[in-house]
Scaffold this active site. Structure first.
Site, mmCIF file in Angstrom:
data_model
loop_
_atom_site.group_PDB
_atom_site.id
_atom_site.type_symbol
_atom_site.label_atom_id
_atom_site.label_comp_id
_atom_site.label_asym_id
_atom_site.label_seq_id
_atom_site.Cartn_x
_atom_site.Cartn_y
_atom_site.Cartn_z
ATOM 1 N N HIS A 163 -6.692 21.167 25.755
ATOM 2 C CA HIS A 163 -5.516 20.968 24.900
ATOM 3 C C HIS A 163 -4.716 19.772 25.382
ATOM 4 O O HIS A 163 -5.003 19.200 26.435
ATOM 5 C CB HIS A 163 -4.648 22.231 24.864
ATOM 6 C CG HIS A 163 -4.023 22.595 26.173
ATOM 7 N ND1 HIS A 163 -2.671 22.678 26.344
ATOM 8 C CD2 HIS A 163 -4.568 22.893 27.384
ATOM 9 C CE1 HIS A 163 -2.397 23.030 27.590
ATOM 10 N NE2 HIS A 163 -3.540 23.163 28.242
ATOM 11 N N CYS A 168 -1.149 18.240 20.448
ATOM 12 C CA CYS A 168 -2.204 19.259 20.509
ATOM 13 C C CYS A 168 -3.056 19.288 19.250
ATOM 14 O O CYS A 168 -4.290 19.302 19.323
ATOM 15 C CB CYS A 168 -1.621 20.637 20.827
ATOM 16 S SG CYS A 168 -0.483 21.293 19.585
ATOM 17 N N HIS A 219 1.169 25.916 19.259
ATOM 18 C CA HIS A 219 0.327 25.117 20.156
ATOM 19 C C HIS A 219 -1.106 25.545 19.921
ATOM 20 O O HIS A 219 -1.384 26.726 19.711
ATOM 21 C CB HIS A 219 0.734 25.350 21.623
ATOM 22 C CG HIS A 219 0.037 24.432 22.570
ATOM 23 N ND1 HIS A 219 0.269 23.078 22.586
ATOM 24 C CD2 HIS A 219 -0.893 24.669 23.518
ATOM 25 C CE1 HIS A 219 -0.488 22.530 23.524
ATOM 26 N NE2 HIS A 219 -1.202 23.474 24.095
#
Length: 161
Positions: A133, A71, A121
């Site tokens: 993402h 990510c 994240h």
């Protein structure tokens, strides 16, 4: 015979009447977009083109290229390629870049930072409730701030002015 002839005359007059009817054209009201909207639309378009370039790339922890990306590697690469902005490598450090913004003020290009399954994240907002993402299960993808992601959203940072 006269009945057929009168029917034919009726049909011809009907077609003539339809062809000669005045046409009303309704012009839509044109409202020029505000500069804020134009900027957001262009950032969204840039991010969607980045998605097209990265779509299908698998998730790889520590990855930073199209052979595999995590990510924070994706966010770092997108900002470098699309906006010539240098971001740190980790999602935690990226989440502190720029200026913190309230959720109600998010706009395309803002970093969205989550706590997911005990880990950090990060993604980038593409539209009002859509973000780009690198998913551990689906690779590079677009997701919505839905019932899963919304409660996990911890911070929104603006790095693009």
């Amino acid at each position: 015979m006269t009945r057929d002839y009168s029917f034919l005359v009726f049909v011809c007059l009907l077609f003539l009447g339809v062809g000669c009817a005045p046409k009303t054209v309704i012009q839509p009201v044109v409202v020029p977009p505000s500069p804020h909207t134009v900027r957001d639309a262009s950032v969204s378009e840039i991010l969607l083109s980045q998605f097209e370039a990265w779509k299908g790339v698998r998730h790889r922890i520590g990855g930073t290229d199209r052979q595999g990306v995590d990510c924070s590697g994706l966010v770092q690469a997108i900002f470098r390629e699309a906006f010539q902005v240098t971001l740190p490598r980790t999602s935690r450090d990226q989440s502190r870049m720029g200026q913190r913004v309230e959720v109600k003020e998010m706009r395309p290009g803002d970093l969205v930072y989550f706590l997911d399954k005990g880990g950090d994240h990060i993604g980038v907002l593409v539209a009002q409730r859509t973000f780009l993402h690198a998913s551990a299960s689906r690779g590079v993808t677009l997701s919505t701030l839905d019932a899963y992601w919304w409660p996990r959203l911890k911070r929104v940072q603006r790095v693009l002015s």
